[in-house]
Scaffold this motif. Structure first.
Motif, PDB file in Angstrom:
ATOM      1  N   MET A   1      29.155  40.330  42.397  1.00  0.00           N
ATOM      2  CA  MET A   1      29.231  39.156  43.260  1.00  0.00           C
ATOM      3  C   MET A   1      29.841  37.999  42.463  1.00  0.00           C
ATOM      4  SD  MET A   1      28.516  37.938  46.265  1.00  0.00           S
ATOM      5  CE  MET A   1      28.253  36.386  47.099  1.00  0.00           C
ATOM      6  N   HIS A   2      30.917  37.441  42.987  1.00  0.00           N
ATOM      7  CA  HIS A   2      31.597  36.362  42.287  1.00  0.00           C
ATOM      8  C   HIS A   2      31.186  35.031  42.887  1.00  0.00           C
ATOM      9  CE1 HIS A   2      34.299  38.805  39.844  1.00  0.00           C
ATOM     10  NE2 HIS A   2      34.370  39.596  40.888  1.00  0.00           N
ATOM     11  N   SER A   3      31.018  34.037  42.033  1.00  0.00           N
ATOM     12  CA  SER A   3      30.753  32.676  42.484  1.00  0.00           C
ATOM     13  C   SER A   3      31.370  31.745  41.458  1.00  0.00           C
ATOM     14  CB  SER A   3      29.248  32.432  42.596  1.00  0.00           C
ATOM     15  OG  SER A   3      28.655  32.446  41.312  1.00  0.00           O
ATOM     16  N   TYR A   4      31.542  30.487  41.850  1.00  0.00           N
ATOM     17  CA  TYR A   4      32.062  29.528  40.886  1.00  0.00           C
ATOM     18  C   TYR A   4      31.143  29.441  39.673  1.00  0.00           C
ATOM     19  CZ  TYR A   4      35.632  27.743  44.084  1.00  0.00           C
ATOM     20  OH  TYR A   4      36.728  27.628  44.891  1.00  0.00           O
ATOM     21  N   LEU A   5      29.830  29.538  39.893  1.00  0.00           N
ATOM     22  CA  LEU A   5      28.877  29.435  38.793  1.00  0.00           C
ATOM     23  C   LEU A   5      29.060  30.576  37.796  1.00  0.00           C
ATOM     24  CD1 LEU A   5      26.583  27.670  37.784  1.00  0.00           C
ATOM     25  CD2 LEU A   5      24.982  29.166  38.994  1.00  0.00           C
ATOM     26  N   SER A   6      29.244  31.806  38.319  1.00  0.00           N
ATOM     27  CA  SER A   6      29.434  32.933  37.408  1.00  0.00           C
ATOM     28  C   SER A   6      30.761  32.835  36.676  1.00  0.00           C
ATOM     29  CB  SER A   6      29.346  34.255  38.176  1.00  0.00           C
ATOM     30  OG  SER A   6      30.421  34.382  39.090  1.00  0.00           O
ATOM     31  N   ASP A   7      31.799  32.343  37.371  1.00  0.00           N
ATOM     32  CA  ASP A   7      33.093  32.171  36.705  1.00  0.00           C
ATOM     33  C   ASP A   7      33.003  31.129  35.597  1.00  0.00           C
ATOM     34  OD1 ASP A   7      34.233  34.064  38.318  1.00  0.00           O
ATOM     35  OD2 ASP A   7      35.079  32.636  39.740  1.00  0.00           O
ATOM     36  N   LEU A   8      32.296  30.028  35.882  1.00  0.00           N
ATOM     37  CA  LEU A   8      32.160  28.972  34.867  1.00  0.00           C
ATOM     38  C   LEU A   8      31.336  29.443  33.677  1.00  0.00           C
ATOM     39  CD1 LEU A   8      31.606  25.862  37.166  1.00  0.00           C
ATOM     40  CD2 LEU A   8      33.644  26.417  35.836  1.00  0.00           C
ATOM     41  N   PRO A 138      36.705  39.376  29.361  1.00  0.00           N
ATOM     42  CA  PRO A 138      36.293  40.702  29.847  1.00  0.00           C
ATOM     43  C   PRO A 138      37.123  41.126  31.056  1.00  0.00           C
ATOM     44  CG  PRO A 138      34.382  39.287  29.495  1.00  0.00           C
ATOM     45  CD  PRO A 138      35.595  38.413  29.359  1.00  0.00           C
ATOM     46  N   PRO A 139      37.336  42.422  31.251  1.00  0.00           N
ATOM     47  CA  PRO A 139      38.194  42.890  32.348  1.00  0.00           C
ATOM     48  C   PRO A 139      37.768  42.398  33.725  1.00  0.00           C
ATOM     49  CG  PRO A 139      37.728  44.680  30.825  1.00  0.00           C
ATOM     50  CD  PRO A 139      36.874  43.531  30.398  1.00  0.00           C
ATOM     51  N   ASP A 140      36.451  42.285  33.967  1.00  0.00           N
ATOM     52  CA  ASP A 140      35.996  41.860  35.283  1.00  0.00           C
ATOM     53  C   ASP A 140      36.102  40.355  35.486  1.00  0.00           C
ATOM     54  OD1 ASP A 140      33.936  41.673  33.314  1.00  0.00           O
ATOM     55  OD2 ASP A 140      32.512  41.232  34.919  1.00  0.00           O
ATOM     56  N   ARG A 141      36.507  39.618  34.419  1.00  0.00           N
ATOM     57  CA  ARG A 141      36.630  38.156  34.527  1.00  0.00           C
ATOM     58  C   ARG A 141      38.070  37.684  34.353  1.00  0.00           C
ATOM     59  NH1 ARG A 141      31.840  35.415  33.428  1.00  0.00           N
ATOM     60  NH2 ARG A 141      30.080  36.614  34.206  1.00  0.00           N
ATOM     61  N   GLN A 143      40.703  37.333  36.327  1.00  0.00           N
ATOM     62  CA  GLN A 143      41.235  36.357  37.277  1.00  0.00           C
ATOM     63  C   GLN A 143      40.574  34.998  37.093  1.00  0.00           C
ATOM     64  OE1 GLN A 143      42.137  37.841  41.147  1.00  0.00           O
ATOM     65  NE2 GLN A 143      41.833  35.877  42.159  1.00  0.00           N
ATOM     66  N   ALA A 144      39.250  35.004  36.869  1.00  0.00           N
ATOM     67  CA  ALA A 144      38.556  33.744  36.619  1.00  0.00           C
ATOM     68  C   ALA A 144      39.061  33.095  35.330  1.00  0.00           C
ATOM     69  CB  ALA A 144      37.052  33.985  36.538  1.00  0.00           C
ATOM     70  N   GLY A 145      39.292  33.905  34.290  1.00  0.00           N
ATOM     71  CA  GLY A 145      39.787  33.364  33.043  1.00  0.00           C
ATOM     72  C   GLY A 145      41.164  32.735  33.188  1.00  0.00           C
ATOM     73  N   ASN A 146      42.057  33.428  33.888  1.00  0.00           N
ATOM     74  CA  ASN A 146      43.390  32.863  34.133  1.00  0.00           C
ATOM     75  C   ASN A 146      43.299  31.576  34.943  1.00  0.00           C
ATOM     76  OD1 ASN A 146      45.358  34.664  32.895  1.00  0.00           O
ATOM     77  ND2 ASN A 146      44.604  36.216  34.306  1.00  0.00           N
ATOM     78  N   ALA A 405      45.067  46.078  44.117  1.00  0.00           N
ATOM     79  CA  ALA A 405      44.122  45.781  43.047  1.00  0.00           C
ATOM     80  C   ALA A 405      43.117  46.923  42.937  1.00  0.00           C
ATOM     81  CB  ALA A 405      43.403  44.468  43.354  1.00  0.00           C
ATOM     82  N   PRO A 406      42.424  47.030  41.813  1.00  0.00           N
ATOM     83  CA  PRO A 406      41.413  48.079  41.695  1.00  0.00           C
ATOM     84  C   PRO A 406      40.391  47.994  42.823  1.00  0.00           C
ATOM     85  CG  PRO A 406      41.768  47.002  39.586  1.00  0.00           C
ATOM     86  CD  PRO A 406      42.521  46.210  40.595  1.00  0.00           C
ATOM     87  N   GLU A 407      39.938  49.161  43.285  1.00  0.00           N
ATOM     88  CA  GLU A 407      38.937  49.182  44.346  1.00  0.00           C
ATOM     89  C   GLU A 407      37.722  48.357  43.971  1.00  0.00           C
ATOM     90  OE1 GLU A 407      38.805  50.439  47.374  1.00  0.00           O
ATOM     91  OE2 GLU A 407      40.848  51.222  47.304  1.00  0.00           O
ATOM     92  N   ARG A 408      37.373  48.437  42.719  1.00  0.00           N
ATOM     93  CA  ARG A 408      36.225  47.680  42.231  1.00  0.00           C
ATOM     94  C   ARG A 408      36.550  47.232  40.827  1.00  0.00           C
ATOM     95  NH1 ARG A 408      30.788  50.888  42.670  1.00  0.00           N
ATOM     96  NH2 ARG A 408      31.940  52.126  41.158  1.00  0.00           N
ATOM     97  N   GLU A 409      36.381  45.929  40.565  1.00  0.00           N
ATOM     98  CA  GLU A 409      36.710  45.428  39.250  1.00  0.00           C
ATOM     99  C   GLU A 409      35.845  46.089  38.198  1.00  0.00           C
ATOM    100  OE1 GLU A 409      36.275  41.167  39.769  1.00  0.00           O
ATOM    101  OE2 GLU A 409      38.433  40.985  39.554  1.00  0.00           O
ATOM    102  N   PRO A 410      36.423  46.463  37.042  1.00  0.00           N
ATOM    103  CA  PRO A 410      35.632  47.103  35.999  1.00  0.00           C
ATOM    104  C   PRO A 410      34.530  46.180  35.490  1.00  0.00           C
ATOM    105  CG  PRO A 410      37.795  46.479  35.170  1.00  0.00           C
ATOM    106  CD  PRO A 410      37.814  46.251  36.642  1.00  0.00           C
ATOM    107  N   ILE A 411      33.443  46.782  35.093  1.00  0.00           N
ATOM    108  CA  ILE A 411      32.321  46.013  34.599  1.00  0.00           C
ATOM    109  C   ILE A 411      32.448  45.873  33.089  1.00  0.00           C
ATOM    110  CG2 ILE A 411      29.807  45.914  34.405  1.00  0.00           C
ATOM    111  CD1 ILE A 411      30.928  45.632  37.244  1.00  0.00           C
ATOM    112  N   SER A 412      32.330  44.652  32.617  1.00  0.00           N
ATOM    113  CA  SER A 412      32.443  44.429  31.165  1.00  0.00           C
ATOM    114  C   SER A 412      31.134  44.805  30.490  1.00  0.00           C
ATOM    115  CB  SER A 412      32.779  42.966  30.893  1.00  0.00           C
ATOM    116  OG  SER A 412      31.767  42.131  31.381  1.00  0.00           O
ATOM    117  N   SER A 413      31.248  45.210  29.253  1.00  0.00           N
ATOM    118  CA  SER A 413      30.047  45.578  28.499  1.00  0.00           C
ATOM    119  C   SER A 413      29.367  44.335  27.942  1.00  0.00           C
ATOM    120  CB  SER A 413      30.439  46.495  27.347  1.00  0.00           C
ATOM    121  OG  SER A 413      31.414  45.892  26.543  1.00  0.00           O
TER     122      SER A 413
END
Length: 413
Positions: A1-8, A138-141, A143-146, A405-413
């Motif tokens: 689940m993506h949110s501005y809070l998780s991206d920040l 991390p791979p799942d972040r 787009q947020a990082g960019n 895009a990937p069906e599901r974004e990869p989960i970072s370790s």
């Protein structure tokens, strides 16, 4: 689940925070530099617009010539050190320009040589930047990082344009260039603090030409990349003409001069910040298709300028341009970082940059002549037509329409 809070939450990651700080400072220095350099050079005894043109050309030509070499370098060496080298060259070039302006020793060849050093620094730094982001984020972040990097860069551009002009007025172009050089130097120092994971040798070493051929193979084998880069070679040509020459001409004639054009640029700047916020939340299944479709509204401000629309409408069009371009930029960068092998990413990025920029100087060169022959408004409408037709042509390519895009974004370790 993506949110501005998780991206920040990325800001709590020390490595990302250092990269974001370094990149924001570097862009702030880049935003200071054009105002400081332009007024510093034009303030020299006997200097003319042609003098400034020579210095700016001396910066832009090495940037284009060395961009592919920068991609090879960033795929061979640790990208952190390549970026530090680029920042250091930009700092050295601007410190040299500042020293010449402050001492009054300003032969044109020396000014041009210092400007050329900054151009080489830009060429080395940008391909490495594209490649280092997936090493830090991390791979799942991604787009947020960019998007967060884009937010910092856009805020820095706005602040730099304002503060650069203020600094030039208060202390002169030479000291403003000292400030610009210092920002690049601090950005390089921040990158030195970046602790990167050891990267094994990415591949067998070849000659530079072999590396360029391999990079071209990666670039040309993906239809979605080369089609969009071809689209942008024309689109950037039109935008350079519109922003660099035709828009200011219209502003001078009908929009109240610099104040009207400043309102246009402010509207665009606000749009870029809003665009980044949109991009943080947008997760399209077909990112390149969505990104290319967003290029269509970017023709709007040139249509409005060409039709002599009221200033509020033109500023609104500039805002739309800013939003669309920044959403495109985040989707494009993220897709490249996901789809291109890490060992080739910087070289592919260098081909992207070279192809996208190659017709920009032609747009600047032809804009004034076309305005004299056909009229400024008519030439602006022609720029809008080029943007629309090049975008529609890109949409004909299956690779552009179908890349998912990937069906599901990869989960970072």
């Amino acid at each position: 689940m993506h949110s501005y809070l998780s991206d920040l939450g990325l800001l709590r990651d020390r490595r990302f925070a250092l990269l974001l700080s370094a990149r924001t400072l570097s862009v702030l220095g880049s935003a200071f530099a054009p105002v400081a350099l332009a007024f510093g050079v034009l303030g020299l005894p006997g200097a003319t617009a042609a003098t400034l043109s020579v210095v700016l050309t001396a910066e832009s030509v090495p940037m284009i010539v060395f961009i592919l070499f920068g991609g090879v370098l960033a795929d061979r060496l640790p990208r952190k050190w390549v970026m530090m080298a680029g920042e250091s060259l930009m700092a050295a070039g601007f410190f040299a320009l500042a020293a010449m302006l402050l001492t009054g020793w300003t032969p044109l060849p020396a000014l041009s040589a210092a400007a050329a050093v900054t151009g080489v620094g830009i060429a080395i730094m940008f391909p490495a930047l594209t490649g280092i982001i997936p090493e830090v984020v991390p791979p799942d972040r991604l787009q947020a990082g960019n998007a967060l990097l884009g937010l910092g860069q856009n805020a820095a551009r706005v602040a730099g344009a304002v503060l650069g002009g203020f600094t030039v007025v208060q202390v002169g172009g030479g000291w403003a260039l000292v400030v610009s050089g210092a920002m690049f130097a601090v950005a390089g120092a921040l990158l030195a603090l970046l602790r990167m994971e050891p990267v094994a040798s990415r591949r067998e070493r070849h000659s530079v030409l072999a590396d360029l051929r391999d990079g071209w193979r990666e670039f040309s084998s993906r239809q979605w990349i080369w089609v969009v880069v071809a689209q942008f070679s024309l689109l950037v040509m039109a935008i350079q003409a519109g922003h660099g020459v035709l828009g200011p001409l219209i502003a001078k004639e009908t929009l109240g001069g610099p104040a009207g054009w400043s309102a246009f640029l402010a509207g665009e700047a606000v749009g870029t910040i809003v665009g980044v916020l949109v991009a943080m939340r947008l997760r399209p299944r077909r990112p390149i298709l969505v990104g290319v479709l967003l290029c269509l509204p970017s023709a709007l401000p040139y249509v409005l300028l060409g039709l002599d629309a009221p200033l509020w409408a033109i500023v609104t069009g500039a805002f739309v341009l800013g939003v669309c371009f920044d959403v495109f930029g985040v989707l494009w960068q993220t897709t490249m970082q996901r789809e291109i092998p890490a060992e080739s990413l910087s070289r592919v990025s260098s081909y992207d940059l070279l192809g996208s920029m190659m017709f920009g100087p032609i747009g600047l060169l032809l804009a004034g002549q076309a305005a004299d022959l056909f009229g400024t408004e008519e030439t602006l409408l022609a720029c809008a037509v080029i943007i629309v037709l090049s975008t529609l042509a890109a949409l004909l390519a299956p690779g552009v329409r179908n890349l998912r895009a990937p069906e599901r974004e990869p989960i970072s370790s």
